[in-house]
Design a protein around this motif. Structure first.
Motif, PDB file in Angstrom:
ATOM      1  N   ASP A  50       0.839  -1.196   0.000  1.00 15.38           N
ATOM      2  CA  ASP A  50       0.000   0.000   0.000  1.00 15.38           C
ATOM      3  C   ASP A  50       0.881   1.255   0.000  1.00 15.38           C
ATOM      4  O   ASP A  50       0.644   2.209   0.737  1.00 15.38           O
ATOM      5  CB  ASP A  50      -0.902   0.011   1.233  1.00 15.38           C
ATOM      6  N   SER A  51       1.901   1.225  -0.839  1.00 17.56           N
ATOM      7  CA  SER A  51       2.885   2.304  -0.842  1.00 17.56           C
ATOM      8  C   SER A  51       2.339   3.630  -1.357  1.00 17.56           C
ATOM      9  O   SER A  51       2.946   4.680  -1.140  1.00 17.56           O
ATOM     10  CB  SER A  51       4.104   1.891  -1.683  1.00 17.56           C
ATOM     11  N   VAL A  52       1.183   3.612  -2.028  1.00 21.19           N
ATOM     12  CA  VAL A  52       0.604   4.857  -2.543  1.00 21.19           C
ATOM     13  C   VAL A  52      -0.243   5.536  -1.468  1.00 21.19           C
ATOM     14  O   VAL A  52      -0.026   6.699  -1.111  1.00 21.19           O
ATOM     15  CB  VAL A  52      -0.249   4.588  -3.804  1.00 21.19           C
ATOM     16  N   LYS A  53      -1.197   4.811  -0.894  1.00 27.35           N
ATOM     17  CA  LYS A  53      -2.102   5.403   0.096  1.00 27.35           C
ATOM     18  C   LYS A  53      -1.472   5.496   1.486  1.00 27.35           C
ATOM     19  O   LYS A  53      -1.775   6.427   2.242  1.00 27.35           O
ATOM     20  CB  LYS A  53      -3.391   4.578   0.169  1.00 27.35           C
ATOM     21  N   TYR A  54      -0.605   4.538   1.814  1.00 29.01           N
ATOM     22  CA  TYR A  54      -0.018   4.543   3.153  1.00 29.01           C
ATOM     23  C   TYR A  54       1.421   4.055   3.083  1.00 29.01           C
ATOM     24  O   TYR A  54       1.734   2.906   3.423  1.00 29.01           O
ATOM     25  CB  TYR A  54      -0.833   3.680   4.115  1.00 29.01           C
ATOM     26  N   PRO A  55       2.341   4.912   2.640  1.00 29.72           N
ATOM     27  CA  PRO A  55       3.759   4.529   2.575  1.00 29.72           C
ATOM     28  C   PRO A  55       4.372   4.456   3.975  1.00 29.72           C
ATOM     29  O   PRO A  55       3.777   4.881   4.964  1.00 29.72           O
ATOM     30  CB  PRO A  55       4.392   5.663   1.758  1.00 29.72           C
ATOM     31  N   TYR A  56       5.579   3.945   4.031  1.00 27.77           N
ATOM     32  CA  TYR A  56       6.276   3.775   5.305  1.00 27.77           C
ATOM     33  C   TYR A  56       6.483   5.106   6.029  1.00 27.77           C
ATOM     34  O   TYR A  56       6.416   5.183   7.253  1.00 27.77           O
ATOM     35  CB  TYR A  56       7.617   3.083   5.061  1.00 27.77           C
ATOM     36  N   ASP A  57       6.712   6.175   5.256  1.00 23.60           N
ATOM     37  CA  ASP A  57       6.880   7.500   5.868  1.00 23.60           C
ATOM     38  C   ASP A  57       5.640   7.914   6.643  1.00 23.60           C
ATOM     39  O   ASP A  57       5.739   8.563   7.702  1.00 23.60           O
ATOM     40  CB  ASP A  57       7.190   8.549   4.786  1.00 23.60           C
ATOM     41  N   SER A  58       4.468   7.547   6.139  1.00 27.44           N
ATOM     42  CA  SER A  58       3.222   7.879   6.845  1.00 27.44           C
ATOM     43  C   SER A  58       3.143   7.136   8.175  1.00 27.44           C
ATOM     44  O   SER A  58       2.673   7.672   9.181  1.00 27.44           O
ATOM     45  CB  SER A  58       2.010   7.531   5.977  1.00 27.44           C
ATOM     46  N   LEU A  59       3.596   5.889   8.184  1.00 28.43           N
ATOM     47  CA  LEU A  59       3.614   5.114   9.429  1.00 28.43           C
ATOM     48  C   LEU A  59       4.523   5.785  10.463  1.00 28.43           C
ATOM     49  O   LEU A  59       4.137   5.955  11.623  1.00 28.43           O
ATOM     50  CB  LEU A  59       4.094   3.691   9.146  1.00 28.43           C
ATOM     51  N   LEU A  60       5.704   6.219  10.027  1.00 31.51           N
ATOM     52  CA  LEU A  60       6.628   6.881  10.942  1.00 31.51           C
ATOM     53  C   LEU A  60       6.033   8.177  11.475  1.00 31.51           C
ATOM     54  O   LEU A  60       6.172   8.511  12.662  1.00 31.51           O
ATOM     55  CB  LEU A  60       7.954   7.159  10.229  1.00 31.51           C
ATOM     56  N   THR A  61       5.352   8.931  10.608  1.00 32.73           N
ATOM     57  CA  THR A  61       4.721  10.190  11.020  1.00 32.73           C
ATOM     58  C   THR A  61       3.649   9.930  12.061  1.00 32.73           C
ATOM     59  O   THR A  61       3.557  10.632  13.084  1.00 32.73           O
ATOM     60  CB  THR A  61       4.117  10.913   9.807  1.00 32.73           C
ATOM     61  N   ASP A  62       2.829   8.915  11.832  1.00 34.88           N
ATOM     62  CA  ASP A  62       1.748   8.597  12.781  1.00 34.88           C
ATOM     63  C   ASP A  62       2.305   8.139  14.120  1.00 34.88           C
ATOM     64  O   ASP A  62       1.700   8.402  15.175  1.00 34.88           O
ATOM     65  CB  ASP A  62       0.833   7.530  12.195  1.00 34.88           C
ATOM     66  N   ILE A  63       3.437   7.448  14.103  1.00 36.69           N
ATOM     67  CA  ILE A  63       4.057   7.011  15.361  1.00 36.69           C
ATOM     68  C   ILE A  63       4.542   8.225  16.155  1.00 36.69           C
ATOM     69  O   ILE A  63       4.375   8.300  17.379  1.00 36.69           O
ATOM     70  CB  ILE A  63       5.209   6.027  15.078  1.00 36.69           C
ATOM     71  N   LEU A  64       5.112   9.212  15.461  1.00 36.27           N
ATOM     72  CA  LEU A  64       5.591  10.419  16.134  1.00 36.27           C
ATOM     73  C   LEU A  64       4.447  11.227  16.738  1.00 36.27           C
ATOM     74  O   LEU A  64       4.620  11.926  17.739  1.00 36.27           O
ATOM     75  CB  LEU A  64       6.386  11.290  15.151  1.00 36.27           C
ATOM     76  N   ARG A  65       3.266  11.135  16.155  1.00 39.44           N
ATOM     77  CA  ARG A  65       2.103  11.866  16.678  1.00 39.44           C
ATOM     78  C   ARG A  65       1.609  11.294  17.999  1.00 39.44           C
ATOM     79  O   ARG A  65       0.905  11.964  18.757  1.00 39.44           O
ATOM     80  CB  ARG A  65       0.971  11.821  15.647  1.00 39.44           C
ATOM     81  N   GLU A  66       1.927  10.039  18.241  1.00 38.44           N
ATOM     82  CA  GLU A  66       1.542   9.357  19.487  1.00 38.44           C
ATOM     83  C   GLU A  66       0.026   9.382  19.695  1.00 38.44           C
ATOM     84  O   GLU A  66      -0.465   9.569  20.812  1.00 38.44           O
ATOM     85  CB  GLU A  66       2.257   9.987  20.686  1.00 38.44           C
ATOM     86  N   LYS A  67      -0.712   9.210  18.632  1.00 37.91           N
ATOM     87  CA  LYS A  67      -2.168   9.148  18.683  1.00 37.91           C
ATOM     88  C   LYS A  67      -2.641   7.783  18.197  1.00 37.91           C
ATOM     89  O   LYS A  67      -2.060   7.206  17.268  1.00 37.91           O
ATOM     90  CB  LYS A  67      -2.802  10.236  17.804  1.00 37.91           C
ATOM     91  N   GLN A  68      -3.719   7.307  18.804  1.00 40.08           N
ATOM     92  CA  GLN A  68      -4.245   6.002  18.402  1.00 40.08           C
ATOM     93  C   GLN A  68      -4.778   6.053  16.983  1.00 40.08           C
ATOM     94  O   GLN A  68      -5.505   6.981  16.610  1.00 40.08           O
ATOM     95  CB  GLN A  68      -5.351   5.570  19.357  1.00 40.08           C
ATOM     96  N   LYS A  69      -4.414   5.054  16.188  1.00 40.25           N
ATOM     97  CA  LYS A  69      -4.873   5.002  14.801  1.00 40.25           C
ATOM     98  C   LYS A  69      -4.909   3.552  14.329  1.00 40.25           C
ATOM     99  O   LYS A  69      -3.984   2.770  14.622  1.00 40.25           O
ATOM    100  CB  LYS A  69      -3.956   5.816  13.878  1.00 40.25           C
ATOM    101  N   GLN A  70      -5.941   3.206  13.594  1.00 39.85           N
ATOM    102  CA  GLN A  70      -6.043   1.873  13.005  1.00 39.85           C
ATOM    103  C   GLN A  70      -5.608   1.918  11.555  1.00 39.85           C
ATOM    104  O   GLN A  70      -6.133   2.698  10.764  1.00 39.85           O
ATOM    105  CB  GLN A  70      -7.479   1.344  13.104  1.00 39.85           C
ATOM    106  N   VAL A  71      -4.634   1.091  11.201  1.00 40.61           N
ATOM    107  CA  VAL A  71      -4.111   1.025   9.836  1.00 40.61           C
ATOM    108  C   VAL A  71      -4.575  -0.287   9.224  1.00 40.61           C
ATOM    109  O   VAL A  71      -4.063  -1.362   9.548  1.00 40.61           O
ATOM    110  CB  VAL A  71      -2.571   1.110   9.819  1.00 40.61           C
ATOM    111  N   ASN A  72      -5.572  -0.221   8.341  1.00 39.67           N
ATOM    112  CA  ASN A  72      -6.087  -1.416   7.678  1.00 39.67           C
ATOM    113  C   ASN A  72      -5.140  -1.844   6.564  1.00 39.67           C
ATOM    114  O   ASN A  72      -4.666  -1.000   5.786  1.00 39.67           O
ATOM    115  CB  ASN A  72      -7.483  -1.158   7.113  1.00 39.67           C
TER     116      ASN A  72
END
Length: 551
Positions: A488-510
């Motif tokens: 899913d490199s277009v809609k949710y690339p690895y950089d997006s995962l790293l960004t969401d981790i830095l936000r420290e907010k709960q999120k579900q990644v399907n």
């Protein structure tokens, strides 16, 4: 008393009837030239059913045969003639089949299962010692037993001897997707039995590697003199003398190492522990002593039982999957039939085992809550709360009522509740201090378990990692997450995962494409670099299987 004469007459007639229908145990024939016709007649007698049930199973000397219907069918097709004996001797086909049955342990099976000792005994006693005549009954019974052994062996080598979901014995012939009687005819007339049985074996790479490792192990150790150690309690000196000899033979003891005998022995035990994935403390503790006391036969059985587990596995694993091998404390990711990554895993305690399951990883939860299971809440947290209510604040727990509302724990009298009655549940808030860490991998299963990060990473340094309540803690969780979102490199690339981790907010990644996940229990594995690896039977599943297969 008036009925007594009638009853006596009834039992007399019944007894006579049984005498008339019992098959003879002796049919002596003068010379091998005349034996064949008698054997055919005796095969017909042995196959004949008693009573009116046409589907009744065949019994030979009180042994119930597995493949009665197939046996009747193939003998009827050949006019009940002998398949394996000609003129009182094993023909080439019979010799080939019996050789394979004698060598059943090459396949991780047992000759006794196929009544090989009974077949040998029938042949050894076929000649009457007084008259020198041949007993056609012996040859007929041996012939039928060998035919049943063919179908039983073929089934076992293909589908195993147990139910796939339990350790109960089961004859799974109906699960073989081919005509066994056609295979029987083809092999008997044109092929070899070794080729036939090998074609039925599982194609899993680990099965084939274990089979070769079994042969190597048996050749090296099966008849070794240190097969068992004396009792340490009864004769300490003899125990340590045998232990020293064993550790020398296994190359764990280095006689050139520095130090006195005690230091050298401790180093040798550490080497043994390292090789067997035990805590390396150099002591004969509760985990090491049972493993070091295992006999060569027990080790051989351990390999055989793991071959059995692969026979019970589905015919083919998917090309891409995640697998946790519980006794190995390890997770592997296979991508397009190639090993992509490995990770240390913490699994359930022996009293709270990680279950065997198959599912699909559907999503990743970043900064998950930990909803504490009732058993942990009532048995472990509640007793603490009765002494110290500040525990909840220190561990970042919310108290939630059965309506889903967060309530103030200081207003609750925790002493009113017990292990059977607790009308609240506990939820640990998200964050790095959460018991699930910052990431949870979810897949549907009836056990309610999942894989996750952990806030107690120090436990990955241990060799024996059966420490959780059943869920699996993954050391390389970031590498696993990166792999799972790769498609899913277009809609949710690895950089997006790293960004969401830095936000420290709960999120579900399907996940765009769910990934199959398996948990399995293999205590014997062949690693391409390390060779045969044998692991501790942490949940005693080997012990349970051994009682069924080797009783």
């Amino acid at each position: 008393m008036k009925y007594l004469p009638a009853l006596v007459l009834f039992f007399f007639l019944s007894s006579c009837n049984r005498c008339s229908t019992d098959k003879p145990k002796v049919d002596l024939v003068e010379g091998p030239e005349k034996i064949q016709e008698h054997v055919t007649d005796q095969i017909a007698n042995q196959l004949e059913n008693k009573g009116s049930n046409a589907d009744a199973g065949i019994r030979i000397n009180n042994y119930a045969l597995n493949a009665s219907k197939l046996i009747k069918r193939v003998y009827l097709l050949h006019r009940k003639e002998s398949f394996w004996y000609t003129k009182g001797k094993l023909n080439p086909q019979g010799d080939s089949l019996l050789t394979q049955l004698h060598d059943a342990r090459d396949y991780g099976l047992r000759p006794k299962t196929y009544l090989v000792p009974q077949i040998d005994s029938l042949l050894q006693t076929a000649k009457d010692p007084k008259s020198g005549k041949l007993n056609a009954v012996n040859y007929a019974q041996a012939d039928i037993l060998m035919t049943d052994a063919f179908f039983t062996f073929a089934t076992h080598v293909c589908k195993g001897r147990l139910r796939s979901d339990t350790i109960l014995p089961e004859f799974r012939m109906d699960e073989i997707h081919m005509s066994l009687d056609s295979l029987f005819e083809k092999t008997r007339t044109k092929g070899t039995f070794r080729t036939c049985f090998e074609s039925l074996e599982p194609h899993h790479e680990q099965y084939q590697l274990l089979k070769q490792a079994l042969k190597t192990y048996r050749n090296r150790w099966e008849k070794h003199p240190w097969d068992s150690l004396p009792s340490m309690e009864k004769d300490t000196a003899a125990f340590y003398k045998s232990l020293h000899h064993m550790l020398v033979q296994t190359h764990d003891y280095d006689s050139l190492a520095t130090g006195n005998d005690s230091v050298k022995l401790s180093k040798a035990i550490k080497a043994f522990q390292k090789r067997n994935y035990l805590e390396q403390d150099g002591k004969l503790g509760k985990n090491t002593l049972p493993v070091i006391r295992m006999t060569t036969e027990q080790r051989i059985r351990q390999i055989e039982m793991n071959m059995e587990r692969w026979r019970l596995e589905s015919s083919k694993l998917p090309k891409t999957y995640v697998m946790v091998n519980i006794p190995q404390f390890e997770m592997k990711v296979v991508d397009d039939d190639t090993l992509f990554m490995e990770s240390k895993v913490i699994v359930g305690l022996p009293e709270k085992p990680t279950p065997i399951l198959q599912s699909q990883i559907q999503y990743i939860m970043l900064y998950p809550y930990w909803n504490v299971p009732f058993s942990i809440a009532s048995k472990e947290i509640l007793p603490v709360l009765k002494r110290d209510t500040s525990y909840l604040r220190k561990k970042n727990f919310d108290v939630v009522d059965w309506n889903g509302y967060v309530v103030d724990p200081t207003n609750i009298n925790w002493k009113r509740f017990s292990v059977t009655y607790l009308p609240y549940r506990f939820r640990q808030r998200e964050g790095e201090d959460n018991s699930l860490g910052i990431m949870k991998f979810n897949f549907n299963n009836k056990f309610g378990v999942y894989m996750h990060d952990t806030n107690a990473k120090k436990y990955f340094k241990r060799d024996v990692r059966a420490l959780s309540h059943g869920c699996m803690r993954i050391e390389n969780y970031m590498q696993l997450a990166k792999y799972l979102i790769r498609t899913d490199s277009v809609k949710y690339p690895y950089d997006s995962l790293l960004t969401d981790i830095l936000r420290e907010k709960q999120k579900q990644v399907n996940l765009k494409k769910p990934v199959p996940v398996f948990t399995r229990y293999f205590t014997a594995v062949v690693d391409e670099e390390k060779g045969l690896e044998l692991f501790m039977d942490i949940y005693r599943k080997d012990e349970q299987m051994e009682q069924v297969l080797y009783k």
